[in-house]
Each structure stands twice: as C-alpha cells, then as structure tokens.
Write a protein that holds these residues in place. Structure first.
Motif, PDB file in Angstrom:
ATOM      1  N   MET A   1       0.841  -1.186   0.000  1.00 47.15           N
ATOM      2  CA  MET A   1       0.000   0.000   0.000  1.00 47.15           C
ATOM      3  C   MET A   1       0.886   1.249   0.000  1.00 47.15           C
ATOM      4  N   TYR A   2       0.333   2.294  -0.599  1.00 43.92           N
ATOM      5  CA  TYR A   2       1.070   3.556  -0.731  1.00 43.92           C
ATOM      6  C   TYR A   2       0.248   4.704  -0.164  1.00 43.92           C
ATOM      7  N   GLN A   3       0.929   5.602   0.534  1.00 46.72           N
ATOM      8  CA  GLN A   3       0.227   6.776   1.041  1.00 46.72           C
ATOM      9  C   GLN A   3       0.494   7.950   0.110  1.00 46.72           C
ATOM     10  N   VAL A   4      -0.555   8.722  -0.135  1.00 48.39           N
ATOM     11  CA  VAL A   4      -0.441   9.921  -0.947  1.00 48.39           C
ATOM     12  C   VAL A   4      -0.183  11.082   0.013  1.00 48.39           C
ATOM     13  N   VAL A   5       0.913  11.799  -0.235  1.00 51.66           N
ATOM     14  CA  VAL A   5       1.356  12.871   0.655  1.00 51.66           C
ATOM     15  C   VAL A   5       1.362  14.198  -0.112  1.00 51.66           C
ATOM     16  N   MET A   6       0.763  15.225   0.492  1.00 50.40           N
ATOM     17  CA  MET A   6       0.806  16.569  -0.072  1.00 50.40           C
ATOM     18  C   MET A   6       1.830  17.372   0.711  1.00 50.40           C
ATOM     19  N   LEU A   7       2.587  18.202  -0.004  1.00 52.80           N
ATOM     20  CA  LEU A   7       3.643  19.006   0.618  1.00 52.80           C
ATOM     21  C   LEU A   7       3.216  20.466   0.698  1.00 52.80           C
ATOM     22  N   ASN A   8       3.602  21.122   1.763  1.00 52.99           N
ATOM     23  CA  ASN A   8       3.263  22.533   1.948  1.00 52.99           C
ATOM     24  C   ASN A   8       4.118  23.417   1.048  1.00 52.99           C
ATOM     25  N   ASP A   9       3.523  24.529   0.613  1.00 49.67           N
ATOM     26  CA  ASP A   9       4.285  25.582  -0.055  1.00 49.67           C
ATOM     27  C   ASP A   9       3.684  26.909   0.397  1.00 49.67           C
ATOM     28  N   ASP A  10       4.344  27.996   0.060  1.00 48.55           N
ATOM     29  CA  ASP A  10       3.893  29.308   0.526  1.00 48.55           C
ATOM     30  C   ASP A  10       2.962  30.005  -0.459  1.00 48.55           C
ATOM     31  N   TYR A  11       2.542  29.313  -1.509  1.00 45.60           N
ATOM     32  CA  TYR A  11       1.790  29.968  -2.579  1.00 45.60           C
ATOM     33  C   TYR A  11       0.397  29.402  -2.823  1.00 45.60           C
TER      34      TYR A  11
END
Length: 81
Positions: free
Chosen positions: A1-11
């Motif tokens: 299984m794979y986790q989908v990860v979102m990364l923070n940005d300043d925009y």
C-alpha cells in the motif's frame, strides 16, 4: 500500500487544498480542513492510503489540477512502512 502525501508551499491557497482533498480524496469539509492544517503546520500531510496504481493516479490528478489552476502544489506517493 502507498500513502499519498501533499507538501506545503507558501503559494497554494489553503482553500484550493481543501477543495482538492474533497474532490480527489472524498473527504468531507471538516476532515479536508484538518488535513490542510496538518500540511500547513507540519510541512506535509497524508491524504489517504491506496494500492500503488490508485495512489499514482491520485498524485497525477492533484498535480494536474494544481498545474491547471496555476499553483505549485506538490504531491507524491510513498510506500507505507
């Protein structure tokens, strides 16, 4: 299984992240808001856990929507340990 990860940005606007979580990960508004805040505060957040192919598709959907909207939002999938 794979986790989908979102990364923070300043925009990327927080509201856009919430809409993406609702649209592509079937999260209700409250859950989407909680995940968005985790991404904002911790630098990244898990959107969901899926089989590899589905995780890859989710990443493509998020990146496509972000690109179309002109946002630099980054998303990736990684194996669950």
């Amino acid at each position: 299984m794979y986790q989908v990860v979102m990364l923070n940005d300043d925009y990327t606007p927080m509201e856009f992240v919430i809409v993406v979580l609702q649209e592509f990960f079937s999260k209700d508004r409250e859950t989407a808001t909680q995940i968005m805040l985790k991404i904002h505060l911790d630098g990244k957040g898990v959107c969901g856990v899926y089989p590899r192919d589905i995780a890859a598709t989710k990443v493509e959907q998020v990146l496509g929507a972000a690109h179309k909207a002109g946002h630099p939002l980054q998303c990736l999938s990684e194996p669950v340990e």
